[in-house]
Design a protein around this motif. Sequence first.
Motif, PDB file in Angstrom:
ATOM      1  N   THR A  61       0.763  -1.214  -0.013  1.00 23.65           N
ATOM      2  CA  THR A  61      -0.406   0.346  -0.061  1.00 23.65           C
ATOM      3  C   THR A  61       0.862   1.441   0.278  1.00 23.65           C
ATOM      4  N   THR A  64       2.932   1.774  -3.704  1.00 23.52           N
ATOM      5  CA  THR A  64       1.810   1.723  -5.112  1.00 23.52           C
ATOM      6  C   THR A  64       1.261   3.487  -4.316  1.00 23.52           C
ATOM      7  N   LEU A  91     -10.588   4.077  -6.700  1.00 17.36           N
ATOM      8  CA  LEU A  91      -9.541   3.583  -6.575  1.00 17.36           C
ATOM      9  C   LEU A  91      -9.459   2.647  -4.826  1.00 17.36           C
ATOM     10  N   GLY A  95     -10.416  -0.785  -4.336  1.00 16.98           N
ATOM     11  CA  GLY A  95      -9.438  -1.685  -3.516  1.00 16.98           C
ATOM     12  C   GLY A  95      -9.935  -2.699  -2.192  1.00 16.98           C
ATOM     13  N   ALA A 110      -3.316  -8.102  -3.925  1.00 23.23           N
ATOM     14  CA  ALA A 110      -3.893  -7.447  -5.054  1.00 23.23           C
ATOM     15  C   ALA A 110      -5.224  -5.976  -4.525  1.00 23.23           C
ATOM     16  N   GLY A 111      -5.805  -6.315  -4.144  1.00 24.24           N
ATOM     17  CA  GLY A 111      -6.673  -5.548  -2.944  1.00 24.24           C
ATOM     18  C   GLY A 111      -5.820  -3.783  -2.765  1.00 24.24           C
ATOM     19  N   ILE A 114      -4.036  -1.995  -5.229  1.00 27.47           N
ATOM     20  CA  ILE A 114      -5.479  -0.754  -5.739  1.00 27.47           C
ATOM     21  C   ILE A 114      -5.409   0.481  -4.524  1.00 27.47           C
ATOM     22  N   GLN A 115      -5.860  -0.115  -3.253  1.00 32.66           N
ATOM     23  CA  GLN A 115      -5.936   0.939  -2.374  1.00 32.66           C
ATOM     24  C   GLN A 115      -4.999   1.752  -2.288  1.00 32.66           C
ATOM     25  N   LEU A 117      -2.873   3.398  -4.559  1.00 31.47           N
ATOM     26  CA  LEU A 117      -2.694   3.888  -5.582  1.00 31.47           C
ATOM     27  C   LEU A 117      -3.563   5.136  -5.285  1.00 31.47           C
TER      28      LEU A 117
END
Length: 454
Positions: A61, A64, A91, A95, A110-111, A114-115, A117
Motif C-alpha cells: 500500500t 503504490t 481506486l 481496493g 492485490a486489493g 489498488i487501495q 494507488l
Amino acid sequence: MTAEVDRPASVWDARFLWVTVGAVALIFLAAMQSLAVTTVMPVVSEDLDGAALYAVAFAGTLATSVIGMVAVGAWSDRSGPVWPLTTSVLLFVAGLVVAGLAQSMEVLVAGRLIQGLGTGGQTVALYVVVARVYPPALHGRVFAAFSAAWVVPSLIGPFLAGAVTEYLHWRWVFLGVAGLTVVAFTMVALRLWGLPLGTEHPSTARIGARLACAVLVAVGALGLSLAGELDAYAWAAVAASVVVLALASRPLLPRRTLLAARGLPSVVLMRGLIAGALFGAEIYVPYLLIEDYGFSPTWAGLGLTAAAIAWAVAADVQGRFGDRIGNARIALFGTSQLAAAALVAGATAALHLHPVVLIVGWALAGSGMGLMYPRLTVLTLAYSTPQNQGFNSSALSISDSIGAATSIAVMGLVFTALAGTDAAFPAVFGIAVVLAGLALIPGLRLGHAHEKAH
C-alpha cells in the motif's frame, strides 16, 4: 469560493461547509482504515493462511501510494483536482472491496495495492482542492482540521476494528469503510462539480519519466520492507534500496531538496525527516509497553492517546496562531519536542522507569508534530502556483512516505540485531532523536512564502 470573494471567517462557512465536511470525512476514513488494518491483519493472515505475505500487505500500500501521488499531482496541474480526486476515491473503494471479498492472501494483497494507488492520489488531490477552493487565510485552519481527523481514529480505531472482527467479521473492516467513503465523497463531489477549479495556464510538463521514477520508488520501498527476510544480506538490500530511492526520488521532488535549499526544498525535506522520526519510533512505544511492562495490546494502544490529543491541540494552535509564531520558531519548538519525546522513551527503556513517564513523554511527540505537520503543508501551497500545486503536493507526500519507509526499515533491522539485549529499544529511539535533530537544519531554512493572511 475563491480568494477574490469576501473572505469568510471560518472553514465552516456555508460556502465551504460540504467541502470541508466531506474532505475531513475522507481523511478520517483513510486514517481509520489504516489503523484498523494494523489491528486485524493478524486475524486476516491466519484466516487466509497468508503469513508469508503479511509484510507485503502493508508495504504494498505504501509503495503504490507513491505512484498514485505522482500521477494525480501531474493530472491535477493539467486539469484541476476534480477528476483526479474522483478516480482516486474509486481506486481506494475498489481496493477495499477486493480486499474485503478476498478468499486468498494473494487477492487481498492485490486489493491493498489498488487501495494504495487511491490513498496516495486522494491525499494529493485534496491538497489541491484546498489550494483552489479556500483562500490562503484559511489554509492553516483546513489542515488543522485534517490533522484533527486523525485523532478519533487513533483513539477508537484499533478497539473498533477488534470489536467488528470479533462480533461481525474482519471483512467488514474493509467493506464498511468502502461504503462510508462513498457517502463522504458524495458530499465533496456535489459541491466541487459546479466550481471552476481549473487554471488558465495548466502545466504542460511531461509525466512519463516521473511515473517511471515513481515506480522505481515503489520498488525501492518494497525492497526496504522485505530486506529483513534476507538475513545475512539484509543490510546490503537496505543499502541498494536506499540508493534506488535516492536516485529515483530526485525528479519527483523540488530541485536541491536533498541539499536543504532554502524555501520549498527545505519544507519537503523536513517533512520526510520528521515523518521518519515519528512513525519509525512510534510503533515501538506500544511494543515496549507490552514487552517490558506487561500491558495488554488494548491498553498499550491506548498509551498513544495522549500523543494523539496533543497533536490535535497543537494543530489547532498552529492553525490559529501559526503566522504569529513564525516558521523558524515552529520548526525549533516542534523538533525539540519530538527529540525530547524520543529521549524520554529511550531513557524509560534503558532505566526501566515507570510507564507513565513514557506515555506522558510521548505526548511531546504528538504536540511537536501537530505544530509542524500542517504548517509544512500550508507552506507547500504558499510556495506553489496553479501550475505546480499538484507536483508540490505530491512531492510533500512522497517525502513523507520515503522518510517513514526508510526509517521503519532501518529501525527494524537495528532492533532485530539487538533483540534480547537492553539496547534494542534505546537504539531505535536514539535514531529518532538523530532524525529530529537533522530536521532542524531544513527547519531553519523554511523561509516565508505567501502563507500569511493579507
